[in-house]
Write an enzyme that holds these catalytic residues in place. Structure first.
Site, PDB file in Angstrom:
ATOM      1  N   ARG A  26       0.843  -1.187   0.000  1.00 24.24           N
ATOM      2  CA  ARG A  26       0.000   0.000   0.000  1.00 24.24           C
ATOM      3  C   ARG A  26       0.878   1.236   0.000  1.00 24.24           C
ATOM      4  O   ARG A  26       1.244   1.749   1.053  1.00 24.24           O
ATOM      5  CB  ARG A  26      -0.890   0.013   1.244  1.00 24.24           C
ATOM      6  CG  ARG A  26      -1.862  -1.147   1.251  1.00 24.24           C
ATOM      7  CD  ARG A  26      -2.658  -1.153   2.540  1.00 24.24           C
ATOM      8  NE  ARG A  26      -3.410  -2.404   2.628  1.00 24.24           N
ATOM      9  CZ  ARG A  26      -4.019  -2.811   3.728  1.00 24.24           C
ATOM     10  NH1 ARG A  26      -3.961  -2.073   4.831  1.00 24.24           N
ATOM     11  NH2 ARG A  26      -4.684  -3.939   3.743  1.00 24.24           N
ATOM     12  N   ASP A  52       2.030   5.060  -0.338  1.00 25.50           N
ATOM     13  CA  ASP A  52       1.460   6.341   0.110  1.00 25.50           C
ATOM     14  C   ASP A  52       1.219   7.316  -1.039  1.00 25.50           C
ATOM     15  O   ASP A  52       1.723   7.105  -2.143  1.00 25.50           O
ATOM     16  CB  ASP A  52       2.475   7.031   1.034  1.00 25.50           C
ATOM     17  CG  ASP A  52       2.210   6.716   2.486  1.00 25.50           C
ATOM     18  OD1 ASP A  52       1.120   6.228   2.805  1.00 25.50           O
ATOM     19  OD2 ASP A  52       3.122   6.963   3.304  1.00 25.50           O
ATOM     20  N   TYR A  78      12.491  -1.711  -3.132  1.00 23.61           N
ATOM     21  CA  TYR A  78      12.199  -0.296  -3.356  1.00 23.61           C
ATOM     22  C   TYR A  78      13.465   0.435  -3.767  1.00 23.61           C
ATOM     23  O   TYR A  78      14.585   0.048  -3.408  1.00 23.61           O
ATOM     24  CB  TYR A  78      11.669   0.354  -2.071  1.00 23.61           C
ATOM     25  CG  TYR A  78      10.265  -0.032  -1.682  1.00 23.61           C
ATOM     26  CD1 TYR A  78       9.173   0.741  -2.066  1.00 23.61           C
ATOM     27  CD2 TYR A  78      10.028  -1.165  -0.917  1.00 23.61           C
ATOM     28  CE1 TYR A  78       7.874   0.406  -1.700  1.00 23.61           C
ATOM     29  CE2 TYR A  78       8.726  -1.526  -0.546  1.00 23.61           C
ATOM     30  CZ  TYR A  78       7.663  -0.728  -0.933  1.00 23.61           C
ATOM     31  OH  TYR A  78       6.387  -1.065  -0.569  1.00 23.61           O
ATOM     32  N   ARG A 132      11.568   5.545   3.722  1.00 18.49           N
ATOM     33  CA  ARG A 132      11.666   7.009   3.769  1.00 18.49           C
ATOM     34  C   ARG A 132      12.394   7.452   5.045  1.00 18.49           C
ATOM     35  O   ARG A 132      13.110   8.463   5.040  1.00 18.49           O
ATOM     36  CB  ARG A 132      10.278   7.638   3.683  1.00 18.49           C
ATOM     37  CG  ARG A 132       9.674   7.486   2.289  1.00 18.49           C
ATOM     38  CD  ARG A 132       8.204   7.834   2.248  1.00 18.49           C
ATOM     39  NE  ARG A 132       7.957   9.213   2.648  1.00 18.49           N
ATOM     40  CZ  ARG A 132       6.736   9.728   2.837  1.00 18.49           C
ATOM     41  NH1 ARG A 132       5.658   8.958   2.668  1.00 18.49           N
ATOM     42  NH2 ARG A 132       6.598  10.987   3.183  1.00 18.49           N
TER      43      ARG A 132
END
Lengths: 260, 260
Positions: free
Chosen positions: A50, A52, A111, A203
């Site tokens: 999911r 952002d 990622y 992040r």
């Protein structure tokens, strides 16, 4: 029921995120509407991760079930036709067993976090990278990042809203490389791979690694932030715009029809 | 007068092109307004190449004259400050002799033309590449491209609106390479270098090279199109979105103050 896995690319800039929400357009809803446009079926498109608002994907993985008998090629072409002009595209599709689940069958996520490191603001890559004007030492960032690899309690890099049962995760890989692009400035690429991640984990890694790159933190400082098991001990959360979901991996068996 | 050269990056998507025009926002006007915002001077920003609407630049070169005594670093920072949030950024600046002219002193221009070759439409790169779903043979394109290198009458690849005195140009380099990106599809990069180009020359090269890549044309067909000296003999003009001005080159002497 016919289950299909789709690999999805999207530009997260104008979406509230992957997940359907009341407050704006989501990638999931865009795909569900496109499927309805193609075959009239109201389906649930279940994604592996999911992402952002503002986070992009080169290869999100999702699955959906159709009553209609059709080929994976047709699903891909028809959904893409109905997606236009949304910033979402199905780049691959395959029929999978009904036991396949995009999220629960996944055993690996990867990622990429992109930093453009130069003095000038971003003109061509606005919304697609984190603009950092302070010179960063990518080699120091890479070295420090190795202290995060392995199984750890990642509470220091976990958003307070995180719903994971445990803060303990195994980080398989965390690399930092630098690509020089002459007048366009250098790009620093942070690549992370694990079975799964905590909310905002990458992040938060990026925000702390930037402190290392600037020379404000040493590798030891980063390691101490990890060991503190306290979100306040680590650096700030880096912007969503730099983050890309690049791969979702499955075991071979996930694609094999089992006798039942 | 103090003359400065600036290297400019821009996303051409929302501009009518480099050149100031009555019908919409131009890169040139955005820069001139930013300079006025910084020092109150109404200046002309002269560019090396007049890119079309939708064409991008990694490193356009331009010059401007300021009455104000200031440093190149200040020019870059102040113009960037006043450009926000335009899709234009000054990535480098230097003070140059008054004899330097961004356009007339230039002896080399380099462009990149990007094709994304895959079945799925573009989600992340919409407006930043030409989407071609037919499989292209980059090696065949590269081989055929070599027949265009050298000094030729390029009438077949020249837009009717072209204002150049002669259609004869010397093409220094034309290469076609392919980068495989897994599920994101492959990118075909056409790179062209010459002292100067005719109007639409590279987009017309790209349109004809695509025919070669698809197998509709041989290297011989491309060569025959060149020799026809007739625009109608060559392929269609490829979209602006795939084109990037990547470099403007000058001789060393252009940066040297001459006695006067």
């Amino acid at each position: 029921m016919n289950r299909f896995q789709i690999i999805v690319e999207y530009d997260g800039s104008d979406f509230v995120g992957w997940q359907r929400q009341a407050n704006g357009p989501s990638v999931q809803a865009a795909l569900e509407q496109a499927v309805a446009g193609f075959c009239g079926e109201a389906v649930l498109v279940e994604g592996a991760g999911r992402t952002d608002a503002g986070v992009h994907a080169l290869a999100q993985s999702a699955h959906l079930d159709l009553a209609k008998e059709t080929s994976a090629d047709t699903v891909m072409a028809a959904v893409n036709f109905h997606l236009k002009p949304a910033a979402v595209a199905v780049v691959a599709a395959r029929q999978v067993p009904n036991s396949f689940h995009a999220r629960f069958s996944a055993i690996r996520r990867a990622y990429l976090y992109r930093i453009v490191n130069r003095r000038a603001p971003l003109a061509l890559e606005h919304g697609h990278a984190w603009f950092v004007p302070q010179p960063l030492d990518a080699a120091a960032m890479h070295e420090a990042a190795q202290g995060l690899v392995g199984q750890h309690d990642f509470t220091s890099f976990r958003a307070s809203e995180c719903q994971a049962k445990s803060p303990v995760k195994t980080l398989d890989r965390l690399t930092v490389t630098q690509v020089d692009r002459g007048p366009s400035g250098s790009v620093i690429e942070i690549r992370a791979r694990a079975r799964s991640f905590l909310y905002h984990q990458i992040r938060n890694f990026a925000g702390s690694l930037k402190l290392v790159g600037e020379g404000k933190w040493t590798a030891r400082d980063l390691r101490k932030a990890l060991e503190a098991r306290d979100r306040a001990a680590a650096g700030p959360t880096a912007p969503a715009a730099g983050l890309y979901l690049t791969e979702v991996g499955y075991p071979e068996e996930a694609f094999v029809e089992t006798e039942s």
